[in-house]
Each structure stands twice: as structure tokens, then as C-alpha cells.
Design an enzyme around this catalytic site. Structure first.
Site, short mmCIF file in Angstrom:
data_model
loop_
_atom_site.label_atom_id
_atom_site.label_comp_id
_atom_site.label_asym_id
_atom_site.label_seq_id
_atom_site.Cartn_x
_atom_site.Cartn_y
_atom_site.Cartn_z
N GLU A 34 54.19 41.16 37.51
CA GLU A 34 52.98 40.24 36.37
C GLU A 34 53.26 40.70 35.14
O GLU A 34 52.94 41.92 34.99
CB GLU A 34 51.86 40.69 37.06
N GLN A 35 53.48 39.87 34.13
CA GLN A 35 53.87 40.95 32.98
C GLN A 35 52.37 41.37 32.54
O GLN A 35 52.53 41.56 31.37
CB GLN A 35 54.44 40.16 32.42
N ARG A 108 41.38 27.06 36.70
CA ARG A 108 42.80 27.23 37.06
C ARG A 108 41.83 28.86 37.86
O ARG A 108 42.87 29.41 38.53
CB ARG A 108 43.37 27.15 36.15
N TYR A 218 38.02 15.70 34.49
CA TYR A 218 37.40 15.57 36.04
C TYR A 218 36.74 16.86 36.17
O TYR A 218 37.07 18.00 35.43
CB TYR A 218 38.59 15.54 36.52
P1 FAD Z 1 53.21 29.56 35.95
O1 FAD Z 1 52.01 29.13 36.28
O2 FAD Z 1 53.51 29.97 34.64
O3 FAD Z 1 53.34 31.48 36.01
C1 FAD Z 1 53.76 32.40 35.96
C2 FAD Z 1 53.60 33.82 35.93
O4 FAD Z 1 54.66 35.18 36.13
C3 FAD Z 1 52.62 34.35 34.75
O5 FAD Z 1 51.86 35.15 35.72
C4 FAD Z 1 53.40 34.66 33.79
O6 FAD Z 1 52.43 35.61 33.01
C5 FAD Z 1 54.07 35.06 34.75
N1 FAD Z 1 55.48 36.15 34.24
C6 FAD Z 1 56.19 35.45 33.20
N2 FAD Z 1 57.45 35.81 32.77
C7 FAD Z 1 57.17 37.36 33.80
C8 FAD Z 1 58.46 37.91 33.54
N3 FAD Z 1 59.43 37.96 33.29
N4 FAD Z 1 57.92 39.01 34.52
C9 FAD Z 1 57.00 39.33 35.15
N5 FAD Z 1 56.12 38.45 35.53
C10 FAD Z 1 56.02 37.38 34.81
N6 FAD Z 1 49.26 21.31 38.74
C11 FAD Z 1 49.07 20.35 39.55
O7 FAD Z 1 48.88 20.60 41.23
N7 FAD Z 1 47.87 19.50 39.05
C12 FAD Z 1 46.95 19.49 37.93
O8 FAD Z 1 45.90 18.97 37.70
C13 FAD Z 1 48.13 19.68 36.99
N8 FAD Z 1 47.83 19.82 35.73
C14 FAD Z 1 48.35 20.31 34.88
C15 FAD Z 1 48.29 19.93 33.53
C16 FAD Z 1 48.91 20.98 32.69
C17 FAD Z 1 48.25 20.53 31.38
C18 FAD Z 1 49.94 21.32 32.50
C19 FAD Z 1 50.79 22.08 31.50
C20 FAD Z 1 49.97 21.37 34.01
C21 FAD Z 1 49.52 21.46 35.22
N9 FAD Z 1 49.72 21.09 36.07
C22 FAD Z 1 49.34 20.84 37.61
C23 FAD Z 1 51.53 22.07 36.79
C24 FAD Z 1 50.83 23.83 37.21
O9 FAD Z 1 49.98 24.34 35.87
C25 FAD Z 1 52.17 24.45 37.34
O10 FAD Z 1 52.84 23.64 37.77
C26 FAD Z 1 51.77 25.67 38.16
O11 FAD Z 1 50.83 26.64 37.37
C27 FAD Z 1 53.19 26.35 37.88
O12 FAD Z 1 53.08 27.62 38.27
P2 FAD Z 1 53.99 28.98 38.09
O13 FAD Z 1 52.88 30.35 39.38
O14 FAD Z 1 55.29 28.39 39.27
O15 FAD Z 1 54.13 29.70 37.03
#
Ligand code: FAD
Length: 425
Positions: A34-35, A108, A218
Site C-alpha cells: 500500500e502506498q 468508509r 443517508y
Molecule cells: P481504491 O479505494 O481506490 O483503493 C486503492 C488503494 O490502492 C488505495 O489504498 C491506494 O492508496 C492504493 N494505491 C494506489 N496506487 C498504488 C500503488 N501504485 N502502489 C500501492 N498502493 C497503491 N461504492 C459502493 O459500493 N457503494 C457506494 O455507496 C459508493 N459510493 C460512492 C460515492 C462516490 C462519490 C464515489 C466516487 C464512489 C463510490 N463508490 C461506492 C465506489 C467505491 O468508492 C469504489 O468503487 C471503491 O472504493 C474501489 O475500491 P478499490 O479498493 O478498488 O480502490
């Protein structure tokens, strides 16, 4: 099962942590990179449909979730101009019986922490903070992840790319360039219910629909706080807004301080309760010395076209790195969680000869559902943001057949995504 048992996961967001849990439970050794130097999710809420809840239950998180989540009593759609109630889909016990799990909403940070605590109980799962995965290199049956200085950060039998919408590793795998701005921008804020007058408190999900915008409210934290998100589709003026924003940050930044006046200006034609809520969040945040509103320019990608774009050899994508979606179905994190649940099944599926076959099995079971939800989210956004005479048609349909429409894929799509049949068992 074959003898390969180690997995590197890049990114410890909701997707990466879910995958770490899933792979550890499948008996694999996991190294998470994790970055961020410290782990924390942004201060905002997330809606968890029954489909996500089923997966989290499988990872023994249900009791903790019941303690921290809120359970909205219904989903209401309203006019952003007049506040008129268009339709109400009741949630609660009936829905829980129907879909086998509740519809919940949670901070979150709470969801992230509960996942992390569960991950930390697995001795086979190691987390390295403050390291940035920049590239990967394949050497026979091993895959190494490197930082910008080409130092090896981790080596394993497989790599799961879960580093979010701006994933570099995805670019290396698919050569499809960076994610693109969508022209949509989310503003979000939180407020304690106790800081609001009774008329503005709420225990349901409310979506106000207006031209080129909508707002969602919500409860989170056991119902004691409210999370508000206001989203605008402003492709023409967004670049200007971003340069004007307090931090002056680039559009790639997904979490920057939002100028309050800008938000208030964008909402100047909205109904009084909506404006009052925004004002209350602004006042409350300012009184407590914080920045009440954060801004989140939304980036995206088109859906992948086949399983081979979600897994190739020993590398697979998960969550936003695989299928970033506009948040109009509240399903981005849910799809990441479903991905992880499928990964667990594919890692333990009997009869698969090797690691690439397992990752391909995973991708084959996920890419189409993700693509459908991505498309439905975009379509929902268009419906939410309608203006002119078609808006009147939408409002009439909602008034006449609201709950049925909200439960169907034709509008809102609650049942479309929430149905347990659509979730990996
Ligand atoms: P991320 O949450 O982006 O996590 C990626 C991780 O990787 C981060 O910790 C980051 O620091 C790390 N990282 C990045 N680059 C590197 C690297 N090069 N090396 C090491 N680590 C790295 N979804 C729902 O299901 N319900 C909801 O109600 C909902 N509401 C939302 C509202 C908004 C306004 C938005 C924008 C999104 C919403 N979403 C919702 C979608 C949801 O937030 C995302 O789909 C979800 O957080 C994706 O998770 P992820 O782990 O794939 O990516």
C-alpha cells in the site's frame, strides 16, 4: 490444489483488503503493498447492497457490521427543485427477507477498519505500508513487483492489481493508458444528526434529482451521522472549477478540499431542505475547524470486452483498477467485494491445473457482471440528471410505479444488483 500459494496484492483499499481476506481464507500467503504510510479511508459513507453483505457475511464480518452500519428504512427519490417526493422503496425486514441480507450504509473508514482487523488476524497475510508499486516483471512462474527505482518490493506466484482507478500496473498489463476524466464531480460532507434540526434528520436514503446534478443523503455510524454526496455532470466547467479549487490540485487527485461558496453557487436553484442541509454541513464543519466539503473529480474507463482483459497469465485486476464506475448505482465497492469473493472460489476450485487457469476462471466469472453494472451506473446517471420535458416523463413514471421501477433495472436498479442470485454463492 496445485502447489502455488503466494499472492501479492497492490493496493489496500476496500478491494485489496477484501481480496487479502478471500485469498488468506483460501489458504494462500498474501503480501499487501500500500502506498499510503498509514491506512485510513476518506471520510465519507458507502451504501452496501445485500450483494456486498452476502460476501462480507461469508468472511465473518456480519456481527461487526451490524454494530457499525446503519440500516436505512427506505430509498426515497425527490425533485431537487421542489423537494416533492416522487417514489419510495421501503427497505427493512421485507427486503432483507427477499434478498437474504439487509441494505446498509456505513462510514468508509469503519468498513475499511473492519476489513483490516479481519485481515490482521491471518498470520499468512502481511501488509507493507508506504510502498508504491510501479511495475511488475515476470520470471517463469514468479512475478515480482517493483518500485520506481526498480527495487523488488515483493515476489509471488501471482499478482492482483487493486490499486484503484489510476492504476499504473493496469496500464502496464493492458497498454490502455490512464483513466479519463468523466466530467462528473462529487462533493461530500458528513454531519452528526444531533447537529441538525429535527426536520432535516433522516434514517433513509434520499436521492434528490435535478438537471445535470443529484444529491444523496443517508445515515452512517449506527444512524447517528448523515453522509451527503452532491454530484454534478459539468464537463464544460469542471476544469475551471478544479483550477479554482482551494488546493489547486490536479484532476487526478480524488480527495481535495472543496470551496464551499462554489458548491452553494452550483445549488442556487435547489429546494430549501437541500440548501439547508448543505449549509448545515458547512457551518458544522467550519465551527469544528475542519474543511466540511471534500471534492472528488470522477474518472472512468469503458468496460473491458473479455475475460482476457481482466486476467492475463499470473496477473489479474480487481475493483476500480478493473472496472471504475460512476457511483450512480452505489456499487463500485460492492463489485470489488464480489470480485474478491469470486477470487476465493477460483483459488479453491477443484480441477484447475495452475495459477493462470485459476485467475482466468476468476475473470471469466466476473467481467460481464462488472461491465453490466458499469453500464447501468452510467445509464442511471443520465436518468437522475434529466432536464426538460423528458424529466417530466421520468417523474410521472416514478410517481405512478415508483417502487416497482426502483426495484427493476429500468430505473435505479436496486433489485438488478441486489439479487442474491447475481452474487457468487
Ligand atoms: P481504491 O479505494 O481506490 O483503493 C486503492 C488503494 O490502492 C488505495 O489504498 C491506494 O492508496 C492504493 N494505491 C494506489 N496506487 C498504488 C500503488 N501504485 N502502489 C500501492 N498502493 C497503491 N461504492 C459502493 O459500493 N457503494 C457506494 O455507496 C459508493 N459510493 C460512492 C460515492 C462516490 C462519490 C464515489 C466516487 C464512489 C463510490 N463508490 C461506492 C465506489 C467505491 O468508492 C469504489 O468503487 C471503491 O472504493 C474501489 O475500491 P478499490 O479498493 O478498488 O480502490
Amino acid at each position: 490444489m496445485d502447489t502455488a500459494h503466494s499472492l501479492t496484492i497492490a493496493g489496500a483499499g476496500i478491494g485489496g483488503l477484501s481480496a487479502a481476506l478471500a485469498a488468506s481464507q483460501a489458504g494462500w500467503q498474501v503480501q499487501l503493498l500500500e502506498q499510503a504510510a498509514t491506512l485510513a479511508e476518506v471520510g465519507a459513507g458507502i451504501q452496501l447492497g445485500p450483494n456486498a453483505w452476502h460476501c462480507l457475511r461469508h468472511w465473518h464480518l456480519e456481527a461487526a457490521l451490524r454494530e457499525w452500519a446503519a440500516f436505512p428504512t427506505g430509498i426515497e427519490t425527490r425533485s431537487a427543485r421542489s423537494h416533492r417526493l416522487l417514489a419510495r422503496l421501503p427497505l427493512g425486514q421485507d427486503m432483507e427477507r427477499r434478498y437474504g441480507a439487509p441494505y446498509a450504509s456505513i462510514h468508509r473508514g469503519d468498513l475499511h477498519r473492519l476489513l483490516l482487523e479481519q485481515v490482521q488476524q491471518h498470520s499468512d497475510c502481511r501488509l507493507r505500508l508506504g510502498v508504491r508499486a510501479h511495475a511488475f516483471a515476470i520470471d517463469g512462474h514468479r512475478i515480482a513487483v517493483q518500485d520506481e527505482a526498480q527495487q523488488t518490493l515483493a515476489e509471488a506466484d501471482a499478482l492482483l492489481v487493486a490499486d484503484g482507478v489510476w492504476s499504473r500496473l493496469r496500464e502496464q498489463l493492458l497498454h490502455d493508458g490512464p483513466a479519463r476524466p468523466t466530467g462528473h464531480c462529487a462533493y461530500r460532507g458528513l454531519i452528526a444528526q444531533s447537529a441538525l434540526p429535527a426536520s432535516l434528520r433522516s434514517q433513509c436514503v434520499t436521492a434528490w434529482m435535478g438537471q445535470d446534478m443529484h444529491a444523496v443523503l443517508y445515515p452512517v455510524r449506527g444512524g447517528e451521522w448523515l453522509n451527503m454526496v452532491v454530484i454534478f455532470a459539468l464537463p464544460e466547467i469542471l476544469p475551471r472549477l478544479l483550477t479554482q479549487s482551494a488546493s489547486g490540485a490536479a484532476a487526478q487527485c480524488w480527495d481535495m478540499q472543496a470551496p464551499q461558496a462554489q458548491l452553494e453557487q452550483l445549488l442556487h436553484t435547489a429546494c430549501t431542505p437541500l440548501q439547508d442541509l448543505v449549509q448545515a454541513i458547512s457551518d458544522h464543519g467550519t465551527a469544528h475547524g475542519g474543511a466540511p466539503w471534500r471534492m472528488w473529480p470522477l474518472a472512468g474507463r469503458p468496460p473491458v470486452q473479455h475475460a482476457g482483459q481482466m486476467a492475463q497469465g499470473r496477473v489479474a485486476l480487481l475493483g476500480d483498477a478493473a472496472h471504475p464506475m460512476l457511483p450512480y448505482l452505489a456499487q463500485g465497492a460492492a463489485m470489488a467485494i464480489e470480485d474478491a469473493r469470486q477470487l476465493q472460489q477460483s483459488l479453491t476450485q477443484p480441477g484447475l491445473p495452475d495459477v493462470p487457469a485459476r485467475l482466468h476462471h476468476y475473470a471469466q466469472h466476473r467481467w460481464q457482471r462488472n461491465a453490466r453494472v458499469q453500464q447501468q451506473s452510467r445509464r442511471n446517471g443520465r436518468i437522475f440528471h434529466l432536464g426538460g420535458p423528458v424529466r417530466l416523463g421520468r417523474d410521472l413514471a416514478l410517481t405512478l410505479a415508483g417502487p416497482r421501477l426502483m426495484d427493476s433495472p429500468w430505473l435505479y436498479g436496486y433489485g438488478f444488483v441486489a439479487h442474491a442470485d447475481a452474487t457468487p454463492a
